[in-house]
Design an enzyme around this catalytic site. Structure first.
Site, short mmCIF file in Angstrom:
data_model
loop_
_atom_site.label_atom_id
_atom_site.label_comp_id
_atom_site.label_asym_id
_atom_site.label_seq_id
_atom_site.Cartn_x
_atom_site.Cartn_y
_atom_site.Cartn_z
N GLU A 63 45.38 44.65 3.11
CA GLU A 63 46.03 45.88 3.56
C GLU A 63 45.64 46.23 4.99
O GLU A 63 46.49 46.60 5.81
CB GLU A 63 45.67 47.05 2.65
CG GLU A 63 46.02 46.88 1.20
CD GLU A 63 44.84 46.35 0.37
OE1 GLU A 63 44.22 45.33 0.76
OE2 GLU A 63 44.55 46.95 -0.67
N CYS A 91 41.43 49.56 -2.60
CA CYS A 91 40.06 50.07 -2.73
C CYS A 91 39.94 51.35 -1.89
O CYS A 91 40.88 51.73 -1.17
CB CYS A 91 39.08 49.01 -2.25
SG CYS A 91 39.10 48.79 -0.44
#
Length: 161
Positions: A63, A91
């Site tokens: 990401e 996360c």
């Protein structure tokens, strides 16, 4: 306007691409997570796959790499017209980056019961600490995402060192 069916078909298409990127990461020794960022016109503008092991960089998550590439391509850090597709629930670090980048829509494949920070363990996007709200769609290509991760970890456990 997109119908529900066509929107789902589009999400499946881009998640399939994220899965291809995740496979590359896994083949190169990183946890298989892939990400694609699509602009408002439906064009892929950035992608990433986990590179923590390859780069020896704890921030080299799929990401983060995709967000950096998209911001560079668009020449702005504000990605509010973009959709991020990622195979695994982000996360805490990645959820924070998604908020900071003002991503418009997050689509992910598989919940992460250990570090998921979007819906599973924590909910950073909806928390008081978030200054941005985004649409979240979970469970796209969930089976394929789960299978890919489970197979990779099973192979890792059975690999001779």
């Amino acid at each position: 306007m997109l119908t529900e069916y066509s929107e789902y078909t589009i999400h499946k298409y881009w998640m399939h691409r994220a899965l291809e990127l995740a496979k590359i990461a896994g083949d190169e020794g990183d946890v298989p997570v892939g990400a694609v960022i699509v602009d408002a016109s439906g064009k892929a503008i950035a992608q990433g796959q986990n590179r923590k092991e390859r780069d020896q960089d704890p921030t080299a998550h799929a990401e983060i790499l995709a967000i950096k590439a998209a911001a560079s391509k668009l020449k702005t850090w504000r990605l509010n017209q973009c959709t991020l597709y990622v195979t695994l629930e982000p996360c805490p670090m990645c959820a924070g980056a998604i908020i900071q980048a003002r991503i418009g829509v997050l689509v992910y494949g598989l919940d992460d019961p250990k570090t998921g920070a979007v819906r599973t363990v924590a909910n950073i996007p909806d928390s008081a600490a978030s200054n941005h709200r985004l649409r979240v769609i979970a469970g796209i290509q969930e089976s394929a995402c789960r299978q890919q991760l489970q197979s990779w970890f099973a192979n890792l456990r059975h690999s001779p060192d």
